[in-house]
Design a protein around this motif. Structure first.
Motif, PDB file in Angstrom:
ATOM      1  N   SER A 277       1.002  -1.054  -0.180  1.00 29.30           N
ATOM      2  CA  SER A 277       0.109   0.100  -0.129  1.00 29.30           C
ATOM      3  C   SER A 277       1.026   1.057  -0.110  1.00 29.30           C
ATOM      4  O   SER A 277       0.201   2.505   0.147  1.00 29.30           O
ATOM      5  CB  SER A 277      -0.919   0.088   1.210  1.00 29.30           C
ATOM      6  N   ALA A 278       2.248   1.191  -0.352  1.00 25.72           N
ATOM      7  CA  ALA A 278       2.974   2.337  -0.379  1.00 25.72           C
ATOM      8  C   ALA A 278       2.692   3.384  -1.198  1.00 25.72           C
ATOM      9  O   ALA A 278       2.719   4.602  -0.938  1.00 25.72           O
ATOM     10  CB  ALA A 278       4.446   1.850  -0.416  1.00 25.72           C
ATOM     11  N   ILE A 279       2.178   2.889  -2.568  1.00 29.39           N
ATOM     12  CA  ILE A 279       1.669   4.016  -3.318  1.00 29.39           C
ATOM     13  C   ILE A 279       0.321   4.443  -3.067  1.00 29.39           C
ATOM     14  O   ILE A 279       0.054   5.782  -3.188  1.00 29.39           O
ATOM     15  CB  ILE A 279       1.960   3.376  -4.767  1.00 29.39           C
TER      16      ILE A 279
ATOM     17  N   ARG B  78      -1.174   9.757  -1.683  1.00 30.55           N
ATOM     18  CA  ARG B  78      -1.640  10.638  -2.374  1.00 30.55           C
ATOM     19  C   ARG B  78      -1.071  12.183  -2.247  1.00 30.55           C
ATOM     20  O   ARG B  78      -0.932  12.598  -3.142  1.00 30.55           O
ATOM     21  CB  ARG B  78      -2.996  10.700  -2.627  1.00 30.55           C
ATOM     22  N   ASP B  79      -0.839  12.375  -1.210  1.00 28.83           N
ATOM     23  CA  ASP B  79      -0.323  13.691  -0.729  1.00 28.83           C
ATOM     24  C   ASP B  79       1.180  13.904  -1.608  1.00 28.83           C
ATOM     25  O   ASP B  79       1.399  15.144  -1.856  1.00 28.83           O
ATOM     26  CB  ASP B  79      -0.144  13.872   0.718  1.00 28.83           C
ATOM     27  N   LEU B  80       1.820  12.805  -1.591  1.00 31.23           N
ATOM     28  CA  LEU B  80       3.034  12.877  -2.115  1.00 31.23           C
ATOM     29  C   LEU B  80       3.183  12.764  -3.578  1.00 31.23           C
ATOM     30  O   LEU B  80       3.708  13.554  -4.554  1.00 31.23           O
ATOM     31  CB  LEU B  80       3.953  11.826  -1.535  1.00 31.23           C
ATOM     32  N   LEU B  81       2.430  11.822  -4.084  1.00 27.84           N
ATOM     33  CA  LEU B  81       2.160  11.623  -5.575  1.00 27.84           C
ATOM     34  C   LEU B  81       1.630  12.658  -6.595  1.00 27.84           C
ATOM     35  O   LEU B  81       1.939  12.445  -7.739  1.00 27.84           O
ATOM     36  CB  LEU B  81       1.431  10.398  -5.936  1.00 27.84           C
ATOM     37  N   THR B  82       0.901  13.416  -5.965  1.00 28.34           N
ATOM     38  CA  THR B  82       0.184  14.653  -6.666  1.00 28.34           C
ATOM     39  C   THR B  82       1.083  15.779  -6.868  1.00 28.34           C
ATOM     40  O   THR B  82       0.914  16.732  -7.518  1.00 28.34           O
ATOM     41  CB  THR B  82      -1.274  15.058  -5.904  1.00 28.34           C
TER      42      THR B  82
ATOM     43  N   LEU C 157       8.852   5.493  -2.733  1.00 34.12           N
ATOM     44  CA  LEU C 157       7.986   4.980  -1.520  1.00 34.12           C
ATOM     45  C   LEU C 157       8.150   3.723  -1.160  1.00 34.12           C
ATOM     46  O   LEU C 157       8.211   3.537  -0.194  1.00 34.12           O
ATOM     47  CB  LEU C 157       6.452   5.486  -1.882  1.00 34.12           C
ATOM     48  N   PRO C 158       7.780   2.742  -1.962  1.00 35.11           N
ATOM     49  CA  PRO C 158       7.989   1.176  -1.829  1.00 35.11           C
ATOM     50  C   PRO C 158       9.501   1.031  -1.392  1.00 35.11           C
ATOM     51  O   PRO C 158       9.988   0.304  -0.328  1.00 35.11           O
ATOM     52  CB  PRO C 158       7.590   0.560  -2.987  1.00 35.11           C
TER      53      PRO C 158
ATOM     54  N   ALA D 171       3.104  -3.260  -4.912  1.00 33.88           N
ATOM     55  CA  ALA D 171       2.648  -1.587  -4.928  1.00 33.88           C
ATOM     56  C   ALA D 171       1.973  -1.154  -6.251  1.00 33.88           C
ATOM     57  O   ALA D 171       1.013  -0.148  -6.342  1.00 33.88           O
ATOM     58  CB  ALA D 171       3.781  -0.722  -4.618  1.00 33.88           C
ATOM     59  N   ALA D 172       2.453  -1.570  -7.379  1.00 37.28           N
ATOM     60  CA  ALA D 172       2.075  -1.341  -8.345  1.00 37.28           C
ATOM     61  C   ALA D 172       0.792  -1.730  -8.998  1.00 37.28           C
ATOM     62  O   ALA D 172      -0.247  -0.900  -9.311  1.00 37.28           O
ATOM     63  CB  ALA D 172       2.999  -1.491  -9.638  1.00 37.28           C
TER      64      ALA D 172
END
Length: 260
Positions: free
Chosen positions: A86-88, A92-96, A105-106, A161-162
């Motif tokens: 669930s690392a990705i 959402r706060d970081l990936l956006t 992240l993983p 994760a993907a």
């Protein structure tokens, strides 16, 4: 895979910062704080020692030390897989953010648990010395075994994760599969107790953790070198798996921000 490794090196400062933050935040607010790094595996060990020496009466010399040798790398593996799935999807706060390197992240999850594993090694060595099991020169191969486990764990974590970004049930399935995987790996029992050679061969072929667990036990408990053949095969498989995992991760990376 080369691109992934290159980008991880490029963002090594960010990776280090995230790992430090995770280590500090893991037990923030708890009374014992960082001591839980040692207490968690110790409490696990005590529960299994009680079960297998009192209830089921295993006659394995220095059983607490034997089990601890396998339990520490298993905790590193299982917590990395469980948290890495669930690392990705949980960040959402970081990936956006613009051009945030998702592969960090993983990797952060795996490296953070690797640090906890390394921090717990003095506890394992101290327990061994208490039982008269002093480290021998055979531990020189420890970094090689650790590297193989790192590559294998990273590869599996990237894949999970993907996929979990679009198939959120996966993280719950993984949690249950890890429990089954634990009992199928020689952590609580010596691999030698399995008498059927065909079953032993099948387990080694299908379960990479068999090779890793028996390698750690060989170095620290049995005071011999790990079997080179299975370890080299696992190393090659892990590199190939990481190559495939990086391809899967790269192909889905553009979808992460939208999917979560």
């Amino acid at each position: 895979m080369i691109r992934l490794v290159r980008e991880l090196y490029q963002y090594r400062g960010l990776l280090l910062s995230l790992v430090q933050r995770e280590l500090k935040a893991r037990y923030r607010g708890s009374f014992l704080g960082f001591l839980w790094t040692f207490l968690n595996p110790t409490l696990h060990m005590l529960v299994y020692v009680l079960l297998f020496t009192v209830v089921m009466r295993q006659n394995i010399p220095n059983y607490p030390f034997f089990m601890f040798v396998g339990l520490l790398p298993w905790i590193w593996f299982s917590t990395s897989i469980g948290g890495g799935a669930s690392a990705i999807s949980d960040r959402r706060d970081l990936l956006t953010k613009v051009r945030f390197p998702a592969q960090v992240l993983p990797t952060t999850v795996v490296v953070t648990n690797l640090c906890n594993f390394v921090f717990s090694l003095p506890l394992m060595l101290g327990l061994g010395i208490a039982y008269g099991q002093w480290p021998t020169w055979h531990v020189v191969l420890f970094p090689a075994v650790l590297l193989v486990q790192l590559i294998f764990t990273l590869a599996l974590t990237y894949i999970l994760a993907a996929i979990n970004v679009t198939f959120r049930d996966l993280q719950h399935i993984v949690g249950n599969l890890i429990t089954l995987w634990f009992f199928a790996s020689p952590v609580l029992y010596p691999f030698s107790t399995i008498q059927d050679e065909n079953i032993r061969t099948l387990m080694t072929a299908l379960n990479p953790m068999v090779t890793l667990m028996t390698s750690y036990q060989a170095m620290f408990y049995e005071h011999r070198l790990p079997e080179a053949g299975p370890l080299l095969v696992l190393a090659a498989v892990s590199v190939a798996l990481l190559y495939g995992a990086s391809s899967i991760f790269e192909s889905r990376r553009e979808e992460f921000a939208e999917s979560i």
